[in-house]
Design an enzyme around this catalytic site. Sequence first.
Site, mmCIF file in Angstrom:
data_model
loop_
_atom_site.group_PDB
_atom_site.id
_atom_site.type_symbol
_atom_site.label_atom_id
_atom_site.label_comp_id
_atom_site.label_asym_id
_atom_site.label_seq_id
_atom_site.Cartn_x
_atom_site.Cartn_y
_atom_site.Cartn_z
ATOM 1 N N LYS A 153 -8.396 16.070 14.961
ATOM 2 C CA LYS A 153 -7.341 16.251 15.983
ATOM 3 C C LYS A 153 -6.599 14.921 16.200
ATOM 4 C CE LYS A 153 -7.862 20.598 17.000
ATOM 5 N NZ LYS A 153 -6.831 21.586 16.702
ATOM 6 N N TYR A 183 -14.667 16.845 14.094
ATOM 7 C CA TYR A 183 -13.652 17.729 14.689
ATOM 8 C C TYR A 183 -12.632 16.904 15.484
ATOM 9 C CZ TYR A 183 -11.639 20.833 18.247
ATOM 10 O OH TYR A 183 -10.764 21.483 19.089
ATOM 11 N N THR A 210 -11.316 16.300 23.418
ATOM 12 C CA THR A 210 -12.345 15.681 22.587
ATOM 13 C C THR A 210 -11.839 14.379 21.945
ATOM 14 O OG1 THR A 210 -14.114 16.329 21.094
ATOM 15 C CG2 THR A 210 -11.910 16.844 20.375
ATOM 16 N N SER A 254 -7.085 18.368 21.749
ATOM 17 C CA SER A 254 -8.266 18.599 22.574
ATOM 18 C C SER A 254 -8.627 17.344 23.342
ATOM 19 C CB SER A 254 -9.417 18.976 21.640
ATOM 20 O OG SER A 254 -10.637 18.953 22.326
HETATM 21 P P1 NAD Z 1 -10.072 30.424 17.771
HETATM 22 O O1 NAD Z 1 -11.028 30.133 16.684
HETATM 23 O O2 NAD Z 1 -10.354 31.548 18.686
HETATM 24 O O3 NAD Z 1 -8.597 30.635 17.174
HETATM 25 C C1 NAD Z 1 -8.156 29.993 16.009
HETATM 26 C C2 NAD Z 1 -7.521 31.063 15.130
HETATM 27 O O4 NAD Z 1 -7.056 30.436 13.935
HETATM 28 C C3 NAD Z 1 -8.499 32.159 14.728
HETATM 29 O O5 NAD Z 1 -7.903 33.425 14.913
HETATM 30 C C4 NAD Z 1 -8.759 31.890 13.239
HETATM 31 O O6 NAD Z 1 -9.030 33.082 12.533
HETATM 32 C C5 NAD Z 1 -7.461 31.231 12.821
HETATM 33 N N1 NAD Z 1 -7.594 30.329 11.685
HETATM 34 C C6 NAD Z 1 -8.539 29.386 11.460
HETATM 35 N N2 NAD Z 1 -8.298 28.745 10.316
HETATM 36 C C7 NAD Z 1 -7.163 29.278 9.800
HETATM 37 C C8 NAD Z 1 -6.404 29.043 8.628
HETATM 38 N N3 NAD Z 1 -6.781 28.103 7.737
HETATM 39 N N4 NAD Z 1 -5.289 29.764 8.405
HETATM 40 C C9 NAD Z 1 -4.912 30.730 9.282
HETATM 41 N N5 NAD Z 1 -5.605 31.008 10.407
HETATM 42 C C10 NAD Z 1 -6.706 30.286 10.666
HETATM 43 O O7 NAD Z 1 -9.878 29.065 18.600
HETATM 44 P P2 NAD Z 1 -9.146 28.824 19.986
HETATM 45 O O8 NAD Z 1 -10.183 28.578 21.001
HETATM 46 O O9 NAD Z 1 -8.125 29.847 20.217
HETATM 47 O O10 NAD Z 1 -8.469 27.422 19.648
HETATM 48 C C11 NAD Z 1 -7.137 27.325 19.190
HETATM 49 C C12 NAD Z 1 -6.829 25.879 18.895
HETATM 50 O O11 NAD Z 1 -7.080 25.101 20.064
HETATM 51 C C13 NAD Z 1 -7.697 25.263 17.792
HETATM 52 O O12 NAD Z 1 -6.882 24.429 17.015
HETATM 53 C C14 NAD Z 1 -8.730 24.459 18.562
HETATM 54 O O13 NAD Z 1 -9.190 23.364 17.816
HETATM 55 C C15 NAD Z 1 -7.950 24.017 19.775
HETATM 56 N N6 NAD Z 1 -8.801 23.766 20.943
HETATM 57 C C16 NAD Z 1 -9.655 24.742 21.383
HETATM 58 C C17 NAD Z 1 -10.473 24.481 22.473
HETATM 59 C C18 NAD Z 1 -11.435 25.532 22.973
HETATM 60 O O14 NAD Z 1 -12.399 25.170 23.650
HETATM 61 N N7 NAD Z 1 -11.238 26.800 22.714
HETATM 62 C C19 NAD Z 1 -10.422 23.235 23.112
HETATM 63 C C20 NAD Z 1 -9.524 22.280 22.649
HETATM 64 C C21 NAD Z 1 -8.721 22.557 21.554
HETATM 65 C C1 UD1 Z 2 -17.426 20.901 23.683
HETATM 66 C C2 UD1 Z 2 -17.236 19.883 22.594
HETATM 67 C C3 UD1 Z 2 -15.799 19.389 22.649
HETATM 68 C C4 UD1 Z 2 -14.834 20.577 22.502
HETATM 69 C C5 UD1 Z 2 -15.147 21.589 23.611
HETATM 70 C C6 UD1 Z 2 -14.309 22.835 23.514
HETATM 71 C C7 UD1 Z 2 -19.419 18.834 22.218
HETATM 72 C C8 UD1 Z 2 -20.241 17.604 22.377
HETATM 73 N N1 UD1 Z 2 -18.198 18.794 22.763
HETATM 74 O O1 UD1 Z 2 -17.097 20.284 24.900
HETATM 75 O O2 UD1 Z 2 -15.571 18.466 21.612
HETATM 76 O O3 UD1 Z 2 -13.489 20.145 22.627
HETATM 77 O O4 UD1 Z 2 -16.535 21.963 23.507
HETATM 78 O O5 UD1 Z 2 -14.562 23.530 22.332
HETATM 79 O O6 UD1 Z 2 -19.839 19.809 21.597
HETATM 80 N N2 UD1 Z 2 -24.031 22.940 28.254
HETATM 81 C C9 UD1 Z 2 -25.319 23.272 28.579
HETATM 82 N N3 UD1 Z 2 -25.947 24.210 27.809
HETATM 83 C C10 UD1 Z 2 -25.349 24.835 26.751
HETATM 84 C C11 UD1 Z 2 -24.010 24.489 26.433
HETATM 85 C C12 UD1 Z 2 -23.379 23.524 27.195
HETATM 86 O O7 UD1 Z 2 -25.902 22.740 29.523
HETATM 87 O O8 UD1 Z 2 -25.993 25.674 26.087
HETATM 88 C C13 UD1 Z 2 -23.333 21.935 29.081
HETATM 89 C C14 UD1 Z 2 -22.848 20.704 28.322
HETATM 90 O O9 UD1 Z 2 -23.849 19.730 28.299
HETATM 91 C C15 UD1 Z 2 -21.622 20.309 29.151
HETATM 92 C C16 UD1 Z 2 -21.094 21.646 29.679
HETATM 93 O O10 UD1 Z 2 -22.180 22.552 29.596
HETATM 94 O O11 UD1 Z 2 -22.010 19.527 30.243
HETATM 95 C C17 UD1 Z 2 -19.924 22.195 28.877
HETATM 96 O O12 UD1 Z 2 -20.299 22.259 27.526
HETATM 97 P P1 UD1 Z 2 -19.349 22.945 26.404
HETATM 98 O O13 UD1 Z 2 -18.905 24.270 26.885
HETATM 99 O O14 UD1 Z 2 -20.072 22.883 25.104
HETATM 100 O O15 UD1 Z 2 -18.066 22.029 26.387
HETATM 101 P P2 UD1 Z 2 -17.962 20.431 26.173
HETATM 102 O O16 UD1 Z 2 -19.263 19.808 25.922
HETATM 103 O O17 UD1 Z 2 -17.151 19.876 27.277
#
Ligand code: NAD
Ligand code: UD1
Length: 361
Positions: free
Chosen positions: A165, A161, A139, A137
Site C-alpha cells: 500500500k 501488505y 496499516t 490503509s
Molecule cells: P475484499 O477482498 O472484500 O474486496 C476486494 C475485491 O477485489 C474482491 O471482490 C476480490 O475478488 C477482488 N480482487 C482481488 N484481486 C483482484 C484482481 N487481481 N483483479 C480483480 N479483482 C480482484 O476487500 P475490501 O475489504 O473490500 O477491501 C477493498 C480494498 O480496501 C482493498 O484494496 C484493501 O486492501 C483495502 N482496505 C481494506 C480494509 C479492510 O479492513 N477491509 C482496510 C484498509 C484497506
Molecule cells: C488488521 C491488520 C491491519 C489491516 C486491518 C484491516 C494486523 C496486525 N493488522 O488491523 O494491517 O489494515 O486489519 O484489514 O493484522 N483481536 C483480538 N482477537 C482476534 C482478532 C483481533 O483480540 O481474534 C484484536 C486485535 O488485537 C486488535 C483488534 O482486535 O486490537 C482489531 O483487530 P483486527 O480486526 O485484526 O484489526 P487491526 O489489528 O486493527
Amino acid sequence: MGSILITGGAGFIGSHTCVVLLNAGYNLIIIDNFSNSSPSVISSIAKLAKLEDKITEARLQLVKGDIRDKELVTQIFEIAKRKGTRIIAVIHFAGLKSVHESIQKPLLYWDVNTSGTRKLLEVMNEFSCKVLVFSSSATVYGDPCVIPIDETSPINPINPYGKTKAAVEMLLADISNCQQRTKPFQKSPTDWRIAILRYFNPVGAHPSGEIGEDPKGIPNNLFPLINQVAEGKRDLLHIFGNDWPTIDGTGVRDYIHVMDLAEGHKAALEKLLRSEPQLLTLNLGSGKGHSVLELIHCFEEVTGKKISYQIANRRAGDSAISIASPKLALKYLNWSTQKSLKDICDDGWNWQSKNIYKNKF
Ligand code: NAD
Ligand code: UD1
C-alpha cells in the site's frame, strides 16, 4: 454520460460503494475476479439500487477478470469509449488484504497490489482517464507514535501488505508530481486528480442485510470473528492481550461503518471531478476509539448474543491503539462518520444472521 470503473466492486467495501454511487445516478462498470467475493453480490447491488431489469445493463456492467490482465482492462476502456460511455474515473478497490497471508505470499501481494495497480494506471494514462480514488490503509502508519494519527504521521509499514500500500502511495505521488512537456522547454503540471484514502477499521454492513463482509476462509479480523462466535460457528474468541496501556487492557481501534466509508468514496470522487488536478491523502475514520471488550459488550447488548472469550497472548505486529484524526477529510470532503458502534453491531449482525439463513436453505 461517462461511467466510473470500480475495480473489486464485488468486494466488501466496493459493493457498498457501488450501491451509494448508483443511488447517486452514476453509471458503473465493475471488474472483479471474485477471488474474495461472489458474483451473486452483483444482483444484490442492483436490487439495493432499485435498478429495473431493462436498464441494469446501462447502469451497471460486470466484467469478470483480473486487473493484471492489461489487454482486458484496455478493452473495457475501449468498449466504453466506443459506446459513448467513456470511463471518467476509477475507484480502485481490487487487491489482497490479509496481513497474515501477505507474510506467507509476498510475491503474490506485490504482484496483485503493486503491479496490478501499475498496469491499471498505464491503461488509464493511455485513455487520458486521470481521476483515481485509491484504497489505502491505516496499516501504512505501522505502530503509530502519536494518537490520534494524522496524515503527516510517518509512514512505516511493518508487513508486506502494508508495504504494497505504501509503495502504491509513492507511485501515485510520483505520477501526480510529474511534469509533462507540452511544448519544447515548456512544462505544465500533471493533470492527475488522485485521492488516497487510508481506511481505519471498516466493519458493519448495509442496513438491509443484503450485502456485507463475506470473507473466504478463516477471518483474522475481530468483527467477523465476533459474528462467527454469535452464529455458533466458533466456540469462543481469543482476545490478543489484556495488558495493553488502554482503558481496559485490550486493543483500541477506530471502527468505521462500511456505509460511512462508502459515502466517503462518493465525497472523494465528487471532489476530484469538480476540482483542479491534485493529490489528496486522507484518513477515513471516526476519530473515536473502542477497545475489544467495549466492542464485545456493545455487540452483546445490541444482539442479545453472548460472546465467549479467552484472553490469549498479544498478536505479533499489533499496536495498543489506532485512532484516526479525521479532520482533513472533514475539511476537504465535508465528510465525517454518521453511524455509531451500535449501528455497526446492529447492521453487522443483521447481515450475518440473514447470511446463515441463506446458507442453510
Ligand atoms: P475484499 O477482498 O472484500 O474486496 C476486494 C475485491 O477485489 C474482491 O471482490 C476480490 O475478488 C477482488 N480482487 C482481488 N484481486 C483482484 C484482481 N487481481 N483483479 C480483480 N479483482 C480482484 O476487500 P475490501 O475489504 O473490500 O477491501 C477493498 C480494498 O480496501 C482493498 O484494496 C484493501 O486492501 C483495502 N482496505 C481494506 C480494509 C479492510 O479492513 N477491509 C482496510 C484498509 C484497506
Ligand atoms: C488488521 C491488520 C491491519 C489491516 C486491518 C484491516 C494486523 C496486525 N493488522 O488491523 O494491517 O489494515 O486489519 O484489514 O493484522 N483481536 C483480538 N482477537 C482476534 C482478532 C483481533 O483480540 O481474534 C484484536 C486485535 O488485537 C486488535 C483488534 O482486535 O486490537 C482489531 O483487530 P483486527 O480486526 O485484526 O484489526 P487491526 O489489528 O486493527
